[in-house]
Scaffold this motif. Structure first.
Motif, PDB file in Angstrom:
ATOM      1  N   LEU A  18      -6.699   6.726  -2.607  1.00 45.38           N
ATOM      2  CA  LEU A  18      -6.619   5.263  -2.644  1.00 45.38           C
ATOM      3  C   LEU A  18      -5.210   4.763  -2.315  1.00 45.38           C
ATOM      4  O   LEU A  18      -5.040   3.784  -1.593  1.00 45.38           O
ATOM      5  N   ALA A  19      -4.201   5.429  -2.877  1.00 44.87           N
ATOM      6  CA  ALA A  19      -2.813   5.022  -2.637  1.00 44.87           C
ATOM      7  C   ALA A  19      -2.455   5.126  -1.162  1.00 44.87           C
ATOM      8  O   ALA A  19      -1.869   4.207  -0.577  1.00 44.87           O
ATOM      9  N   THR A  20      -2.815   6.251  -0.563  1.00 47.04           N
ATOM     10  CA  THR A  20      -2.505   6.469   0.858  1.00 47.04           C
ATOM     11  C   THR A  20      -3.324   5.537   1.736  1.00 47.04           C
ATOM     12  O   THR A  20      -2.821   4.973   2.721  1.00 47.04           O
ATOM     13  N   GLU A  21      -4.584   5.359   1.380  1.00 47.12           N
ATOM     14  CA  GLU A  21      -5.455   4.452   2.130  1.00 47.12           C
ATOM     15  C   GLU A  21      -4.906   3.022   2.119  1.00 47.12           C
ATOM     16  O   GLU A  21      -4.946   2.317   3.134  1.00 47.12           O
ATOM     17  N   HIS A  22      -4.380   2.594   0.985  1.00 46.35           N
ATOM     18  CA  HIS A  22      -3.811   1.249   0.877  1.00 46.35           C
ATOM     19  C   HIS A  22      -2.647   1.074   1.860  1.00 46.35           C
ATOM     20  O   HIS A  22      -2.524   0.027   2.509  1.00 46.35           O
ATOM     21  N   LEU A  23      -1.812   2.092   1.979  1.00 46.22           N
ATOM     22  CA  LEU A  23      -0.708   2.031   2.934  1.00 46.22           C
ATOM     23  C   LEU A  23      -1.228   1.976   4.369  1.00 46.22           C
ATOM     24  O   LEU A  23      -0.733   1.207   5.198  1.00 46.22           O
ATOM     25  N   LYS A  69      -4.123   0.893   5.429  1.00 45.36           N
ATOM     26  CA  LYS A  69      -4.768  -0.393   5.696  1.00 45.36           C
ATOM     27  C   LYS A  69      -3.768  -1.522   5.850  1.00 45.36           C
ATOM     28  O   LYS A  69      -4.112  -2.595   6.363  1.00 45.36           O
ATOM     29  N   ASN A  70      -2.547  -1.292   5.415  1.00 41.67           N
ATOM     30  CA  ASN A  70      -1.476  -2.263   5.623  1.00 41.67           C
ATOM     31  C   ASN A  70      -0.648  -1.952   6.865  1.00 41.67           C
ATOM     32  O   ASN A  70       0.452  -2.490   7.046  1.00 41.67           O
ATOM     33  N   ASN A  94      -6.186  -0.635  13.630  1.00 41.92           N
ATOM     34  CA  ASN A  94      -7.501  -1.135  13.263  1.00 41.92           C
ATOM     35  C   ASN A  94      -8.198  -0.072  12.424  1.00 41.92           C
ATOM     36  O   ASN A  94      -8.792   0.873  12.951  1.00 41.92           O
ATOM     37  N   THR A  95      -8.069  -0.178  11.097  1.00 44.12           N
ATOM     38  CA  THR A  95      -8.599   0.885  10.235  1.00 44.12           C
ATOM     39  C   THR A  95     -10.112   0.972  10.299  1.00 44.12           C
ATOM     40  O   THR A  95     -10.681   2.040  10.100  1.00 44.12           O
ATOM     41  N   GLU A  96     -10.779  -0.133  10.590  1.00 47.62           N
ATOM     42  CA  GLU A  96     -12.241  -0.073  10.676  1.00 47.62           C
ATOM     43  C   GLU A  96     -12.663   0.752  11.894  1.00 47.62           C
ATOM     44  O   GLU A  96     -13.626   1.509  11.843  1.00 47.62           O
TER      45      GLU A  96
END
Length: 345
Positions: free
Chosen positions: A166-171, A173-174, A339-341
């Motif tokens: 989650l922590a890495t994903e948050h970065l 996605k930003n 574009n993370t999606e």
């Protein structure tokens, strides 16, 4: 498994004498004590905790084994256990294991000899096999922050892998592509799981895994500072760093700020645990919440159920981490156009 009868035979005394020695009854000769203790050591005999408590009319105590009672994380854990214990009219006995098998073993032995009725154990040094054997002798033993094979119904743990993901994903996605990781140097499952969560998040979003973006140090402020020094010395284009815990994050942030590197404008930081330090450093730290207070209370409740021979659900008590968004992560998507999606697909 050796019995009291085996101990008495090996020591050359009666079962009654062996029982008096084991239960520390008065009026036992020094020679008998020495012979019985020697036999117990040779046979690897340890009396059942419940039986010993009945003989000695054990006090209402809960034994707690932590890594280091002076560490704020474990202080919060002990406080949560003590709150529940106080409501039940019980007292705590605490031992520190320091992630070392011998010290953990000694701490558990001390609690056993103090006739604890229940035990909440944070063990990272002892093997699953040894903990499984101990649990067979100590009906009220519960493990926290670890899943012991064969004892899943007596374990309360956090999904460390998910938290780091989650922590890495948050970065990501930003908008961050160049993400470092500061990891604990301790050879424990928490460190392995959190490192794997970081690695797998990068892979999931199609980003390269680069070992030279990872540093290992002691999981405290000093370790975080040194790890950031090492990353900076490599002159790699970091825009973000995920860390093993909030204390490493704090050390990392101090190093960056001393070098006039702005947080989060120049480098974004994510911690792990959501301890008090995360709320009071500046900028306030984005982190992963570790619900240790709730988990500790659940561990005590589970221990009581085991002691009372209540039916226990066969399940993993695996708690889920939560991302806490504060002020140390900058959104740089306009610059990088990630574009993370699209990457997710």
């Amino acid at each position: 498994m050796a019995t009291i009868k085996d101990v008495a035979k090996a020591a050359g005394v009666s079962i009654a004498t062996a029982s008096r020695v084991i239960n520390k009854s008065p009026h036992t000769s020094p020679s008998a004590i020495q012979a019985v203790q020697l036999a117990m050591n040779q046979l690897g005999y340890r009396p059942n905790a419940n039986a010993r408590a009945l003989v000695n009319k054990a006090s209402n105590t809960i034994g707690v084994v932590v890594n280091d009672v002076s560490a704020p994380f474990f202080g919060a854990m002990v406080k949560a256990i003590d709150t529940v214990a106080s409501e039940q009219g019980k007292q705590l006995l605490i031992g520190s294991g320091y992630h070392n098998s011998d010290k953990e073993r000694n701490a558990i032995e001390l609690l056993l000899n103090s006739q604890c009725e229940s035990m909440v154990v944070h063990s990272k040094g002892m093997s699953d096999e040894e903990l499984y054997k101990l649990a067979a002798e100590i009906p009220g033993m519960v493990f926290i922050n670890r899943i012991v094979a064969g004892l899943e119904d007596r374990c309360v743990a956090l999904d460390n892998y998910k938290g780091s993901f989650l922590a890495t994903e948050h970065l990501i996605k930003n908008g961050h592509r160049d993400i470092g990781y500061i990891c604990s140097s301790h050879n424990i499952t928490d460190a392995h799981d959190r490192l794997n969560g970081y690695r797998d998040a990068l892979s999931y979003y199609g980003l390269a895994q680069r070992d030279y973006y990872i540093e290992f140090e002691e999981p405290d402020e000093k370790g975080g500072e040194q790890a950031m020094v090492n990353l900076m010395a490599k002159n790699i284009p970091l825009t973000a760093v995920a860390t093993y815990n909030d204390y490493m994050a704090a050390g990392c942030m101090a190093m960056l700020q001393e070098n006039e590197i702005r947080i989060p404008e120049d480098v974004s930081i994510v911690g792990f645990d959501d301890g008090l330090i995360a709320r009071y450093i500046y900028p306030r730290l984005t982190t992963i919440r570790y619900p240790i207070q709730i988990m500790a209370a659940e561990a005590v409740k589970l221990s009581n159920q085991l002691l009372e021979s209540q039916s226990i659900a066969q399940q993993n008590r695996l708690f889920l981490p939560i991302l806490v968004r504060r002020s140390t992560v900058a959104n740089i998507i306009p610059r990088t156009h990630i574009n993370t999606e699209t990457i997710r697909k």
